[in-house]
Every structure is written in structure tokens, then in C-alpha cells.
Design a protein around this motif. Structure first.
Motif, PDB file in Angstrom:
ATOM      1  N   ILE A   1       0.833  -1.386   0.330  1.00  0.00           N
ATOM      2  CA  ILE A   1      -0.123   0.284   0.126  1.00  0.00           C
ATOM      3  C   ILE A   1       0.974   1.402  -0.119  1.00  0.00           C
ATOM      4  N   GLU A   2       1.855   1.389   0.427  1.00  0.00           N
ATOM      5  CA  GLU A   2       3.192   2.455   0.841  1.00  0.00           C
ATOM      6  C   GLU A   2       3.231   3.352  -0.838  1.00  0.00           C
ATOM      7  N   GLY A   3       3.926   1.620  -1.937  1.00  0.00           N
ATOM      8  CA  GLY A   3       4.137   1.985  -2.809  1.00  0.00           C
ATOM      9  C   GLY A   3       2.903   1.869  -3.753  1.00  0.00           C
ATOM     10  N   LEU A   4       1.741   2.345  -3.813  1.00  0.00           N
ATOM     11  CA  LEU A   4       0.555   1.996  -4.342  1.00  0.00           C
ATOM     12  C   LEU A   4      -0.038   4.298  -4.073  1.00  0.00           C
TER      13      LEU A   4
ATOM     14  N   LEU B   1       2.232  -7.103  -7.067  1.00  0.00           N
ATOM     15  CA  LEU B   1       0.890  -7.632  -7.392  1.00  0.00           C
ATOM     16  C   LEU B   1       0.031  -6.559  -8.453  1.00  0.00           C
ATOM     17  N   LEU B   2      -0.479  -5.246  -7.292  1.00  0.00           N
ATOM     18  CA  LEU B   2      -1.335  -4.501  -7.492  1.00  0.00           C
ATOM     19  C   LEU B   2      -0.700  -3.641  -8.656  1.00  0.00           C
ATOM     20  N   GLN B   3       0.152  -3.222  -8.715  1.00  0.00           N
ATOM     21  CA  GLN B   3       0.925  -2.044  -8.945  1.00  0.00           C
ATOM     22  C   GLN B   3      -0.247  -2.313 -10.099  1.00  0.00           C
ATOM     23  N   PRO B   4       0.222  -2.703 -10.864  1.00  0.00           N
ATOM     24  CA  PRO B   4       0.140  -3.081 -12.670  1.00  0.00           C
ATOM     25  C   PRO B   4      -1.243  -3.089 -12.469  1.00  0.00           C
ATOM     26  N   LEU B   5      -2.198  -3.377 -12.139  1.00  0.00           N
ATOM     27  CA  LEU B   5      -3.857  -2.989 -11.730  1.00  0.00           C
ATOM     28  C   LEU B   5      -4.116  -1.920 -11.619  1.00  0.00           C
ATOM     29  N   VAL B   6      -3.038  -1.098 -10.684  1.00  0.00           N
ATOM     30  CA  VAL B   6      -3.262   0.324 -10.518  1.00  0.00           C
ATOM     31  C   VAL B   6      -3.260   1.894 -11.441  1.00  0.00           C
ATOM     32  N   GLU B   7      -2.052   1.016 -12.374  1.00  0.00           N
ATOM     33  CA  GLU B   7      -1.310   1.953 -13.327  1.00  0.00           C
ATOM     34  C   GLU B   7      -2.842   1.862 -14.121  1.00  0.00           C
TER      35      GLU B   7
ATOM     36  N   ARG C   1      -4.776  -0.572 -24.649  1.00  0.00           N
ATOM     37  CA  ARG C   1      -3.603  -1.559 -24.505  1.00  0.00           C
ATOM     38  C   ARG C   1      -3.319  -2.447 -25.792  1.00  0.00           C
ATOM     39  N   ARG C   2      -4.396  -2.400 -26.371  1.00  0.00           N
ATOM     40  CA  ARG C   2      -3.830  -2.737 -28.245  1.00  0.00           C
ATOM     41  C   ARG C   2      -2.923  -1.776 -28.743  1.00  0.00           C
ATOM     42  N   ARG C   3      -3.432  -0.212 -28.221  1.00  0.00           N
ATOM     43  CA  ARG C   3      -2.162   0.816 -29.265  1.00  0.00           C
ATOM     44  C   ARG C   3      -0.911   0.532 -28.404  1.00  0.00           C
ATOM     45  N   ARG C   4      -1.012  -0.265 -27.155  1.00  0.00           N
ATOM     46  CA  ARG C   4       0.542   0.230 -26.381  1.00  0.00           C
ATOM     47  C   ARG C   4       0.964  -1.804 -26.111  1.00  0.00           C
ATOM     48  N   SER C   5       2.184  -2.163 -26.360  1.00  0.00           N
ATOM     49  CA  SER C   5       2.528  -3.657 -25.868  1.00  0.00           C
ATOM     50  C   SER C   5       2.480  -3.542 -24.334  1.00  0.00           C
ATOM     51  N   GLY C   6       2.034  -4.239 -23.744  1.00  0.00           N
ATOM     52  CA  GLY C   6       1.579  -4.225 -22.291  1.00  0.00           C
ATOM     53  C   GLY C   6       1.778  -5.905 -21.558  1.00  0.00           C
ATOM     54  N   ILE C   7       2.852  -6.075 -20.693  1.00  0.00           N
ATOM     55  CA  ILE C   7       3.587  -7.611 -19.641  1.00  0.00           C
ATOM     56  C   ILE C   7       1.668  -7.039 -18.515  1.00  0.00           C
ATOM     57  N   GLY C   8       1.386  -5.821 -18.362  1.00  0.00           N
ATOM     58  CA  GLY C   8       1.146  -6.610 -16.670  1.00  0.00           C
ATOM     59  C   GLY C   8      -0.194  -6.790 -16.276  1.00  0.00           C
ATOM     60  N   LEU C   9      -1.216  -7.656 -17.494  1.00  0.00           N
ATOM     61  CA  LEU C   9      -2.364  -8.038 -16.815  1.00  0.00           C
ATOM     62  C   LEU C   9      -2.089  -9.408 -16.779  1.00  0.00           C
ATOM     63  N   GLU C  10      -1.371  -9.595 -18.041  1.00  0.00           N
ATOM     64  CA  GLU C  10      -0.294 -11.221 -17.925  1.00  0.00           C
ATOM     65  C   GLU C  10       0.608 -11.310 -17.200  1.00  0.00           C
ATOM     66  N   ASN C  11       0.823 -10.613 -16.812  1.00  0.00           N
ATOM     67  CA  ASN C  11       1.947 -11.013 -15.444  1.00  0.00           C
ATOM     68  C   ASN C  11       1.376 -10.932 -14.039  1.00  0.00           C
ATOM     69  N   VAL C  12       0.048 -10.382 -13.646  1.00  0.00           N
ATOM     70  CA  VAL C  12      -0.049 -10.330 -12.585  1.00  0.00           C
ATOM     71  C   VAL C  12      -1.397 -11.286 -12.661  1.00  0.00           C
TER      72      VAL C  12
ATOM     73  N   ALA D   1     -11.483  -4.398 -11.102  1.00  0.00           N
ATOM     74  CA  ALA D   1     -11.154  -5.803 -11.278  1.00  0.00           C
ATOM     75  C   ALA D   1     -10.729  -6.446  -9.600  1.00  0.00           C
ATOM     76  N   LYS D   2     -11.346  -7.010  -9.501  1.00  0.00           N
ATOM     77  CA  LYS D   2     -11.673  -8.452  -8.133  1.00  0.00           C
ATOM     78  C   LYS D   2     -10.562  -9.132  -7.964  1.00  0.00           C
ATOM     79  N   LEU D   3      -9.867  -9.369  -6.934  1.00  0.00           N
ATOM     80  CA  LEU D   3      -8.784 -10.625  -6.103  1.00  0.00           C
ATOM     81  C   LEU D   3      -9.150 -11.663  -5.073  1.00  0.00           C
ATOM     82  N   THR D   4      -9.003 -12.853  -5.216  1.00  0.00           N
ATOM     83  CA  THR D   4      -9.688 -13.412  -4.196  1.00  0.00           C
ATOM     84  C   THR D   4      -8.113 -13.664  -3.554  1.00  0.00           C
ATOM     85  N   LEU D   5      -7.494 -13.403  -2.791  1.00  0.00           N
ATOM     86  CA  LEU D   5      -6.203 -14.536  -1.885  1.00  0.00           C
ATOM     87  C   LEU D   5      -6.789 -15.528  -0.701  1.00  0.00           C
TER      88      LEU D   5
END
Length: 373
Positions: free
Chosen positions: A240-243, A277-283, A325-336, A361-365
Motif C-alpha cells: 500500500i505504501e508503494g501504491l 501484484l497490485l501495482q499493474p492493476l492500479v497503473e 492497451r492494443r495500441r500499447r504493448s504491455g505485460i501488466g495483466l498477463e504478469n498478474v 478488478a477483483k482479487l481473492t487470495l
């Protein structure tokens, strides 16, 4: 020394002896020889009872069993050396099965011959059995025993090989994901960094206090991102500090067009979570959300027992975000998704969808994250 002192000394000696034997058993003996000792030890007990019922004499039954069991241990060890050769290649082919039958029959014949010589030397006759029965029946018995041992050997070896291959694959995947994660962290969005620094420069002349706050947030974000490169697991508080630092920089950039809110419920802050883990989703929420009328980004984290429930939502639609996202290549969601499979195998859920002009976006861990190392 009193009785109690003697008892304590005896317990300490027995404990040390047990520890020494345990260390020798697990450290010095291979898995094969541990299995040999246990398997043939059980065979010794069963064979002893069988001979006792046959000869009606504990002395004869014990003597023959003490002779037979070491013979079987030695011949099975010799058979193992053949099985590990290139002739078998550790696979049960029809040719291998034929060789197993031949080896088992030959080893059984050697064992029967040794026992027969000793029986004749000491005059140990088997009651109600003729000479042919006294040779053929034990030979069949030992042949089947050694054939069964051979099949167990190949089965256990195949299981161990499969487990070793699985462990190797898991380690390789973990290493690949670790490298990918490091790349993701080090590949800071140059536009974000440039715009943040440019924003600081613009604020310095007229609003030095705001510029200093923005610079501090940027420094905190960079430190959080770079310092945890080699940490695959952190606390929820650290994440959370990083976010918060990241969102602080973005709020300074966009001003009133960006509104953020972080809500943490039921004190999950000390819980552990896969880092970054949450950083790509927030970005993604900040990058692809609507900012024309003001972008709202909400992060909600709550704990229920050993389960973390995380929800990240922003104003916008998933269709427009996907087009961007299609106009910009990214690996965020796939990485998550890949990191979820690694850190929470079979213990996670991840959904991304629309809900009334909002992307949610919902996550259950469930449980503690695996280290992935």
C-alpha cells in the motif's frame, strides 16, 4: 547420583543415540537403500513366520531366513545395477520385461542353490516335501518375489523421475517469472517518469511546497519499486505504501482530474502478499480510466479469516481500456495472472469487468503466498 539423575542421563543418552541414528538414516543412506532396508525387513518378518510354520523350529526358521534375506538383498542390488544400465534406459518395454523375468529366475536359482547346500549340510529336511518340491516351490516363490521387487523399483523410479521433472519445471517457471517481474519493475513507464519530473520543474517557481511533496512521492515510489526487486513477498502495508506514493505523484500531475481513495478493512496490513501484484492493476486504472470529467480510483482491501479480498475500480469502460492497451504493448495483466498461478496455485480468483461506467478488478487470495523460489 540419585535415581532421578540416572533416569535423566539415560533419557539424554537415548535421545542422542536416536538423533545420531536419524541423522545417519536421512543423511548417509540413499533413498534406494532406505527402501531396501524397510522392504526386505518386512520380508524377513513374513518369511520367518512362514518358515516357522513349515519347520516347526524357531532355530531352523531363523537360521534359513537370516541366510536368505541377505542373499535377496545382494542379488536385488545387483539387479538394480543392470536396470540402471543403457540396456533398460529405466523404461518398462517388452524387452525389459523379458529381461526382468530372466534376471529374477536366475537370481532366485542362485538363492535356492545356496539354501539347498546349507540345508543338506545341516540335515534340515522340509516336512512332507520331496526333493523336487523343496527346490521348485522356493524357486517359484523367490522368482515372483524378485519380479515384484523389480516392478516396484521401476514404478518408484518413474514416480521419482516425474516428481524431479515437475520440480525442475516449477523452478524454471519461477525463475522466468522472477526475471519477468524484475523487467516489469525496471521498465518504469518513461512517459510517467518524464511527466512527473516535468511537473516537479513546473511547480518549483510558483508552488515549491507542492513540488517538494511531489518529488518526495516520486522518490518513495522509486525506492519502493527498486528496493523490493529481490523481495517476492511483502506485507500488505508495504504494498500500500508503494501504491500511495504512486498515486500521490499522479494526483500532483493531474490535479482535480484524479481522485483516489484507499480503504483497508479488518487490519490485513500485516498479512503477506506477493510483491508488486497490485501495482499493474492500479497503473491500468490511472492510464486507461476516464479523466475528462474526473477520474475516480478506489482501492478496497479487506480480510476474512485467511482470505484477502481486493477490489480496484476506476471510472471508464473495459472496451475503451482494451482498445488503448492494443495500441500499447504491455505485460501488466498477463504478469498478474501468471504470478497468481505461481504464488497462489489453486487458491485465487481474478476477474476484470464493467459495472455501470466503471472498470472493476477483483482479487481473492487464500492463505499465504508461495515464495516462488
Amino acid at each position: 547420583m540419585g535415581t532421578s539423575g540416572t533416569a535423566i542421563l539415560r533419557e539424554n543418552v537415548l535421545s542422542m543415540a536416536a538423533g545420531t541414528v536419524g541423522a545417519w538414516w536421512t543423511g548417509r543412506l540413499s533413498v534406494f537403500w532406505r527402501a531396501q532396508i524397510v522392504g526386505w525387513g518386512l520380508f524377513f518378518l513374513v518369511d520367518l513366520v512362514n518358515r516357522l510354520l513349515t519347520y516347526r523350529s524357531l532355530e531352523i526358521a531363523l537360521a534359513i531366513t537370516l541366510l536368505v534375506t541377505p542373499c535377496l538383498v545382494l542379488v536385488s542390488a545387483g539387479m538394480r545395477s543392470v536396470y540402471t544400465s543403457h540396456a533398460f534406459d529405466n523404461r518398462l518395454t517388452p524387452r525389459a520385461i523379458a529381461l526382468i523375468a530372466a534376471l529374477s529366475a536366475g537370481a532366485a536359482a542362485i538363492t535356492v542353490a545356496i539354501v539347498f547346500v546349507f540345508r543338506q549340510a545341516f540335515g534340515w529336511e522340509m516336512p512332507y516335501w520331496g526333493p523336487v518340491e523343496a527346490v521348485v516351490v522356493p524357486w517359484i516363490h523367490y522368482t515372483l518375489t524378485l519380479a515384484g521387487w523389480s516392478l516396484c523399483y521401476f514404478w518408484i523410479h518413474a514416480e521419482m523421475a516425474e516428481q524431479a521433472e515437475h520440480r525442475h519445471a516449477v523452478r524454471a517457471e519461477a525463475e522466468a517469472l522472477r526475471i519477468e517481474l524484475e523487467e516489469l519493475r525496471l521498465q518504469l513507464d518513461p512517459h510517467f517518469l518524464f511527466n512527473a519530473l516535468n511537473g516537479v520543474a513546473e511547480e518549483i517557481p510558483e508552488h515549491p511546497t507542492e513540488a517538494l511533496a511531489m518529488l518526495r512521492n516520486l522518490t518513495a515510489y522509486l525506492r519502493s519499486s527498486l528496493d523490493s526487486i529481490h523481495q517476492t513477498i511483502v506485507t500488505v502495508d508495504t504494498e500500500i505504501e508503494g501504491l500511495s506514493a504512486y498515486l500521490g505523484v499522479q494526483r500532483a500531475r493531474f490535479g482535480e482530474r484524479l481522485r483516489t481513495h484507499i480503504h483497508v478493512e479488518h487490519a490485513p496490513g500485516g498479512r503477506r502478499i506477493a510483491s508488486f501484484l497490485l501495482q499493474p492493476l492500479v497503473e491500468n486504472a490511472v492510464k486507461y480510466g476516464w479523466r475528462e470529467k474526473g477520474l475516480d480510483v478506489h482501492i478496497d482491501i479487506r480480510a476474512e479469516g485467511d482470505t484477502l479480498h481486493i477490489k480496484i475500480e476506476n471510472t471508464g469502460t473495459l472496451e475503451e481500456a482494451a482498445a488503448s492497451r492494443r495500441r500499447r504493448s504491455g505485460i501488466g495483466l498477463e504478469n498478474v495472472r501468471r504470478r497468481l498461478d505461481l504464488h497462489y496455485p489453486g487458491r485465487h480468483a481474478f476477474t476484470l469487468g464493467d459495472d455501470a461506467d466503471k472498470v472493476v478488478a477483483k482479487l481473492t487470495l487464500e492463505g499465504e503466498p508461495c515464495s516462488g523460489s
